[in-house]
Design an enzyme around this catalytic site. Structure first.
Site, PDB file in Angstrom:
ATOM      1  N   GLY A  45     -24.979  49.504 -11.928  1.00  0.00           N
ATOM      2  CA  GLY A  45     -23.850  48.582 -12.038  1.00  0.00           C
ATOM      3  C   GLY A  45     -22.589  49.414 -12.253  1.00  0.00           C
ATOM      4  O   GLY A  45     -22.576  50.317 -13.119  1.00  0.00           O
ATOM      5  N   ASP A 235     -18.223  47.445  -6.146  1.00  0.00           N
ATOM      6  CA  ASP A 235     -18.396  48.840  -6.575  1.00  0.00           C
ATOM      7  C   ASP A 235     -17.191  49.700  -6.238  1.00  0.00           C
ATOM      8  O   ASP A 235     -16.973  50.740  -6.857  1.00  0.00           O
ATOM      9  CB  ASP A 235     -19.654  49.443  -5.942  1.00  0.00           C
ATOM     10  CG  ASP A 235     -20.884  48.854  -6.594  1.00  0.00           C
ATOM     11  OD1 ASP A 235     -21.268  47.727  -6.240  1.00  0.00           O
ATOM     12  OD2 ASP A 235     -21.441  49.519  -7.491  1.00  0.00           O
ATOM     13  N   LYS A 246     -23.291  45.562  -3.390  1.00  0.00           N
ATOM     14  CA  LYS A 246     -24.710  45.688  -3.079  1.00  0.00           C
ATOM     15  C   LYS A 246     -25.035  45.216  -1.671  1.00  0.00           C
ATOM     16  O   LYS A 246     -24.519  44.202  -1.221  1.00  0.00           O
ATOM     17  CB  LYS A 246     -25.495  44.882  -4.116  1.00  0.00           C
ATOM     18  CG  LYS A 246     -27.004  44.874  -3.977  1.00  0.00           C
ATOM     19  CD  LYS A 246     -27.617  46.240  -3.833  1.00  0.00           C
ATOM     20  CE  LYS A 246     -27.221  47.221  -4.911  1.00  0.00           C
ATOM     21  NZ  LYS A 246     -27.589  48.626  -4.590  1.00  0.00           N
TER      22      LYS A 246
HETATM   23  O1  MRU Z   1     -27.089  49.699  -7.050  1.00  0.00           O
HETATM   24  P1  MRU Z   1     -26.523  48.953  -8.234  1.00  0.00           P
HETATM   25  O2  MRU Z   1     -27.535  48.103  -8.915  1.00  0.00           O
HETATM   26  O3  MRU Z   1     -25.786  49.874  -9.172  1.00  0.00           O
HETATM   27  O4  MRU Z   1     -25.472  48.004  -7.580  1.00  0.00           O
HETATM   28  C1  MRU Z   1     -24.748  47.124  -8.400  1.00  0.00           C
HETATM   29  C2  MRU Z   1     -23.854  46.245  -7.653  1.00  0.00           C
HETATM   30  O5  MRU Z   1     -23.703  46.329  -6.447  1.00  0.00           O
HETATM   31  C3  MRU Z   1     -23.042  45.330  -8.446  1.00  0.00           C
HETATM   32  O6  MRU Z   1     -22.855  44.142  -7.766  1.00  0.00           O
HETATM   33  C4  MRU Z   1     -21.705  46.031  -8.686  1.00  0.00           C
HETATM   34  O7  MRU Z   1     -21.909  47.227  -9.391  1.00  0.00           O
HETATM   35  C5  MRU Z   1     -20.717  45.246  -9.386  1.00  0.00           C
HETATM   36  S1  MRU Z   1     -21.334  44.769 -10.939  1.00  0.00           S
HETATM   37  C6  MRU Z   1     -20.512  44.776 -12.191  1.00  0.00           C
END
Ligand code: MRU
Length: 349
Positions: A45, A235, A246
């Protein structure tokens, strides 16, 4: 507890690989362990890995044997390189490392121990600010949710993806705490199943009504008129509003547009990368094929089968109804409103 925190000269975090079955904590004692935890998604996250990287830098200072400032700065530079290499897409990681490096570079007086203390304070501040910012985004975004709505959500953007409270899931949490009554459809979010494992675990505890759906079912519910709003995290957001999130977010955005459903991303301004003009500049992480072939050790196809496993996709700004930030909801045209929001953020003491 917080997703990540500093305890007894170590970085303590929830090991998210075991949720929802088991709530386990791990203590990390050097920067290599912190980088490995980010890479292996013990913690994940965007804001959570930003805060983790900040504590990783504080840990690098703490474990450094340097007795003067120049070698301590050199150790921090090395630590920053190790942390930045752990996951490429979420800009929060880079943002946190660069913030602490900047502090180290601009501290020319005082002892090595004083700089160690200042770096730890800065990391603590990033973690504390994250929670406060999430609550502000929750308050701004909650107006988007009405009684009786069904909100579709992708991945996990809750307390586990941040230090606490969450971004998109934080908006859902705030709206629920305000007494609004609505339900949530959680995309399971293949291949690592952050929706089914983590978001459902969080909503269970909050008492928010939800159903997990297979990723491929989102269009089915939209076409039946059963989705009123889509909320996702981000992200990295480019200067024009294109954003990485994601894998699977882009197709949800296209479906939402087709069905005339508002589609918002919820992210702090630390997720905006104003140095890149558009989403084509966002590095997309490619992860281990085993995540697709054998999620959590459960083989669904032979290990030698060929796989592509991009962890993120980019949603073009034209699909975005707005971005919920800690300064309010930013509306299209996004290039203009993002620049205005960053200017406001930079002029806030
Ligand atoms: O691969 P991850 O689990 O780190 O991906 C997380 C996401 O894509 C979330 O949607 C993103 O970090 C925003 S969350 C606060």
């Amino acid at each position: 507890m917080r997703t990540v925190e500093w305890v007894d000269n170590a970085v303590r975090m929830i090991d998210q690989r075991h949720i929802p079955w088991d709530l386990r904590y791990v203590d990390l004692h050097d920067v290599e362990q912190v980088a490995a935890a980010i890479r292996d998604m013990v913690v994940r996250g965007a804001p959570a890995i930003g805060a983790t990287a900040a504590f990783g830098m504080a840990l690098a200072a703490h474990t450094s044997g340097a007795s003067t400032l120049p070698p301590l700065r050199a150790d921090l530079q090395r630590a920053g390189d190790i942390l930045k290499a752990s996951r490429p897409t979420a800009v929060n990681l880079q943002w946190a490392v660069d913030g602490l490096l900047h502090l180290a570079e601009h501290t020319s007086s005082g002892s090595v121990d004083e700089l160690r203390q200042r770096l730890l304070q800065a990391a603590q501040q990033i973690a504390d600010d994250d929670i406060a910012i999430n609550r502000r985004m929750g308050a701004h975004g909650a107006v988007l949710i009405q009684d009786g709505d069904t909100v579709l959500h992708h991945c996990n953007t809750g307390a586990l993806a941040t230090v606490d409270h969450g971004t998109a899931l934080g908006v859902i949490r705030t709206a629920f705490e305000q007494g609004k009554r609505f339900s949530v459809l959680l995309d399971e979010t293949r291949p690592r199943l952050q929706g089914a494992r983590l978001s459902a675990w969080e909503l269970e505890q909050l008492g928010v009504p939800y159903h997990i759906i297979a990723d491929g079912a989102a269009g089915y519910f939209m076409r039946r008129g059963e989705v009123n709003l889509v909320l996702v995290g981000a992200d990295r957001i480019a200067a024009n509003g294109d954003f990485a999130n994601k894998i699977g977010t882009y197709q949800v955005a296209v479906l939402a547009r087709t069905h005339d459903i508002p589609f918002y991303t919820v992210a702090p301004t630390s997720t905006i990368d104003a140095t890149i003009p558009d989403g084509s500049f966002i590095p997309i992480e490619e992860r281990d094929p085993a995540e697709v072939l054998a999620p959590y050790g459960c083989a669904i196809a032979p290990a030698h089968y060929k796989v592509c496993n991009p962890a993120f996709d980019v949603t073009p700004a034209e699909y975005v109804s707005g971005i919920v930030t800690e300064y309010g909801i930013v509306h299209p045209p996004l290039t203009h409103s993002i620049a205005r929001t960053l200017a406001a953020a930079n002029s806030t003491p």
